[in-house]
Design a protein around this motif. Structure first.
Motif, short mmCIF file in Angstrom:
data_model
loop_
_atom_site.label_atom_id
_atom_site.label_comp_id
_atom_site.label_asym_id
_atom_site.label_seq_id
_atom_site.Cartn_x
_atom_site.Cartn_y
_atom_site.Cartn_z
N GLN A 161 27.77 1.57 7.18
CA GLN A 161 26.52 1.87 6.50
C GLN A 161 26.64 3.06 5.55
O GLN A 161 27.55 3.13 4.76
N CYS A 162 25.75 4.03 5.69
CA CYS A 162 25.72 5.16 4.74
C CYS A 162 27.01 5.98 4.76
O CYS A 162 27.35 6.64 3.79
N SER A 163 27.73 5.94 5.88
CA SER A 163 28.99 6.70 5.97
C SER A 163 30.18 5.83 5.54
O SER A 163 31.32 6.29 5.61
N ASP A 202 0.85 -1.19 0.00
CA ASP A 202 0.00 0.00 0.00
C ASP A 202 0.88 1.24 0.00
O ASP A 202 1.25 1.76 1.06
N THR A 203 1.26 1.68 -1.19
CA THR A 203 2.03 2.92 -1.34
C THR A 203 1.65 3.55 -2.66
O THR A 203 0.82 3.01 -3.39
N SER A 204 2.26 4.70 -2.98
CA SER A 204 1.92 5.35 -4.27
C SER A 204 3.13 6.13 -4.76
O SER A 204 3.98 6.57 -3.98
N GLY A 217 6.53 -3.20 5.60
CA GLY A 217 7.88 -2.65 5.46
C GLY A 217 7.97 -1.41 4.60
O GLY A 217 9.07 -0.95 4.27
N ARG A 218 6.83 -0.80 4.25
CA ARG A 218 6.85 0.27 3.24
C ARG A 218 7.64 1.51 3.66
O ARG A 218 8.17 2.22 2.81
N GLY A 219 7.73 1.77 4.98
CA GLY A 219 8.46 2.96 5.44
C GLY A 219 9.95 2.87 5.15
O GLY A 219 10.66 3.87 5.18
N GLY A 259 17.39 5.56 -5.78
CA GLY A 259 17.05 5.42 -4.38
C GLY A 259 18.30 5.58 -3.52
O GLY A 259 19.32 6.11 -3.96
N ASN A 260 18.19 5.10 -2.29
CA ASN A 260 19.32 5.17 -1.36
C ASN A 260 20.12 3.87 -1.49
O ASN A 260 19.62 2.80 -1.15
N THR A 261 21.35 3.98 -1.97
CA THR A 261 22.20 2.78 -2.12
C THR A 261 23.27 2.72 -1.02
O THR A 261 24.31 2.07 -1.20
N PRO A 294 26.30 14.89 -1.58
CA PRO A 294 25.83 14.32 -0.32
C PRO A 294 25.41 12.86 -0.51
O PRO A 294 24.94 12.50 -1.61
N HIS A 295 25.54 12.08 0.53
CA HIS A 295 24.95 10.73 0.52
C HIS A 295 23.48 10.87 0.16
O HIS A 295 22.78 11.73 0.68
N GLN A 296 23.00 10.00 -0.72
CA GLN A 296 21.65 10.12 -1.26
C GLN A 296 20.66 9.37 -0.37
O GLN A 296 20.25 8.24 -0.66
N ALA A 297 20.27 10.00 0.75
CA ALA A 297 19.34 9.38 1.70
C ALA A 297 17.91 9.76 1.40
O ALA A 297 16.99 8.93 1.53
N ASN A 298 17.71 11.02 1.03
CA ASN A 298 16.38 11.56 0.79
C ASN A 298 16.60 12.91 0.14
O ASN A 298 17.37 13.73 0.65
N LEU A 299 15.93 13.17 -0.98
CA LEU A 299 16.13 14.45 -1.68
C LEU A 299 15.81 15.62 -0.77
O LEU A 299 16.43 16.68 -0.86
N ASN A 314 13.46 4.48 12.47
CA ASN A 314 12.63 5.52 13.07
C ASN A 314 12.82 6.75 12.18
O ASN A 314 13.66 7.61 12.44
N GLY A 315 12.03 6.80 11.09
CA GLY A 315 12.27 7.72 9.98
C GLY A 315 12.43 9.18 10.37
O GLY A 315 13.43 9.82 10.01
N GLN A 316 11.48 9.72 11.12
CA GLN A 316 11.54 11.15 11.44
C GLN A 316 12.71 11.47 12.37
O GLN A 316 13.34 12.52 12.26
N TYR A 317 13.00 10.54 13.29
CA TYR A 317 14.12 10.70 14.23
C TYR A 317 15.44 10.76 13.44
O TYR A 317 16.30 11.62 13.68
N GLU A 368 6.93 12.66 -3.22
CA GLU A 368 6.76 13.84 -2.36
C GLU A 368 7.66 13.76 -1.11
O GLU A 368 8.28 14.73 -0.71
N ARG A 369 7.75 12.57 -0.50
CA ARG A 369 8.51 12.45 0.76
C ARG A 369 10.00 12.20 0.56
O ARG A 369 10.78 12.43 1.49
N THR A 370 10.38 11.67 -0.64
CA THR A 370 11.79 11.25 -0.79
C THR A 370 12.45 11.74 -2.07
O THR A 370 13.68 11.73 -2.17
#
Ligand code: UT7
Length: 336
Positions: free
Chosen positions: A115-117, A29-31, A156-158, A292-294, A262-267, A227-230, A37-39
């Motif tokens: 990880q990302c670093s 369930d995503t779109s 797992g959509r988040g 996406g985020n690799t 920058p590391h590509q975590a979220n636009l 914990n996405g927002q955190y 919009e979020r990423t």
């Protein structure tokens, strides 16, 4: 005498298999609208036919390009550094697999778990080995197989819409000129946030038979938690701090930045940083829309693409910055 190191060659590889947001919307369930919009992500690549040890093999494909562009023979590589959070095996790390596939005799291989670093941590390690004169050419790879370990149900959509597969590589070599190359690297971690972005099992602490026993309905928690927002809040703060530190250390102003990768975590994170430093669109390179985020591969893939598209010229001041699980964060300042 201290030597200086530079990036002598870059390469990248992503699987052919393109997975769009609409493709994911068929599984959960995503779109497309929510994800963009979020990423900022439009699509990502997922492994389909990348071999038996895809993380190592994608890394090798990127590495071969980087080695050729560096103008060296693979036997001139003194050390392999491999950064990933998704190694082909629990152990050994994928670095030794790369050494075997490339048939490099007697070359040590070091695996990095940041990880990302991971790419910037690896760059810093490579820089130190070259500075002391111990090694002349180091192959640094970031490679990830996320699609093999994500939860593609609505549960797992988040997390699962964010990540993609791919690899990037760099040959780090002794620089011929003082002042050219890696000027400084800045590394940080704060382990109290370790479980805010983590994959807890399987591990020695969450071993497979116990996980299955605890989850007889096959609801096995093998999937990453975030914990996405955190994470977002910490990311924008740490990115800004560590970029500023890189500038200050080298006596540079924001206007001296030719390119920030920058590391590509979220636009939205990249755009926040861009606004904060008042950087123009030409001063920041983003390609999360396509991949996406690799994770550990994101900076070397973006750096390779930027270089291939003539966004980086000799003498340019290039800044790399990353933040991710650990939490770990890092930056590097390079005079190209
Ligand atoms: O590279 C490592 C570092 N990683 C990062 O820096 C990532 C940092 N975090 C983020 O980028 C963002 O927090 C996310 C993109 C992960 C999430 O965006 P958000 O704006 O923070 O959304 P949210 O987690 O607050 O979720 C908002 C809503 C929730 O629904 P309710 O509770 O408001 O009804 C979620 O259940 O969106 C829902 N949601 C989704 N909806 C459709 C979560 N994921 C999805 C999805 N599709 N894929």
């Amino acid at each position: 005498m201290l030597y200086q190191s530079k990036i002598a060659g870059l390469g990248s590889y992503v699987p052919d298999n393109v997975v769009t947001n609409d493709d994911l919307a068929k599984l959960m369930d995503t779109s497309d609208e929510w994800i963009q919009e979020r990423t900022g992500i439009k699509e990502r690549r997922h492994i389909k036919e990348e071999g038996e040890n895809p993380v190592a093999e994608m890394g090798v494909k990127a590495a071969k390009i980087a080695i050729e562009r560096a103008g060296i023979d693979k036997d001139e590589i003194d050390l392999i550094i491999f950064a990933t959070l998704s190694p082909d095996y629990y152990f050994p790390g994928s670095g030794v697999l790369v050494q075997d596939i490339l048939a490099i005799e007697n070359c040590p291989a070091l695996d990095i778990r940041n990880q990302c670093s991971g790419f910037i941590y690896g760059l810093s390690v490579a820089d130190q080995f070259i500075k002391t004169g111990m090694y002349k050419n180091i192959l640094l790879i970031g490679s990830e197989n996320h699609s093999g370990g994500l939860d593609f149900t609505t549960r797992g959509r988040g997390v699962s819409v964010l990540f993609g597969d791919g690899a990037g590589a760099a040959v780090i070599s002794r620089s011929d000129y003082v002042g050219q190359g890696i000027l400084s690297t800045h590394l940080y971690s704060e382990g109290k946030h370790a479980l805010e972005l983590a994959l807890k099992g399987p591990s020695t602490n969450h071993w497979v038979p116990e996980i299955i026993k605890e989850n007889p309905q096959e609801d096995i928690p093998y999937f990453p938690y975030m914990n996405g927002q955190y994470v977002f809040k910490h990311a924008v703060q740490r990115f800004s701090e560590v970029i500023k530190e890189g500038l200050d250390t080298n006596g540079l102003e924001v206007s001296d930045i030719d390119l920030l990768v920058p590391h590509q975590a979220n636009l939205r994170i990249s755009q926040f940083v861009q606004r904060k430093f008042k950087l123009s669109d030409d001063q920041v390179y983003n390609n999360i829309q396509k991949y996406g985020n690799t994770t550990a591969a994101s900076i070397p893939i973006a750096l390779t693409e930027a270089w291939e598209n003539d966004k980086i010229k000799p003498g340019d001041n290039v800044i790399l910055a990353a933040f991710g699980s650990g939490f770990t964060w890092a930056s590097a300042v390079i005079n190209w």
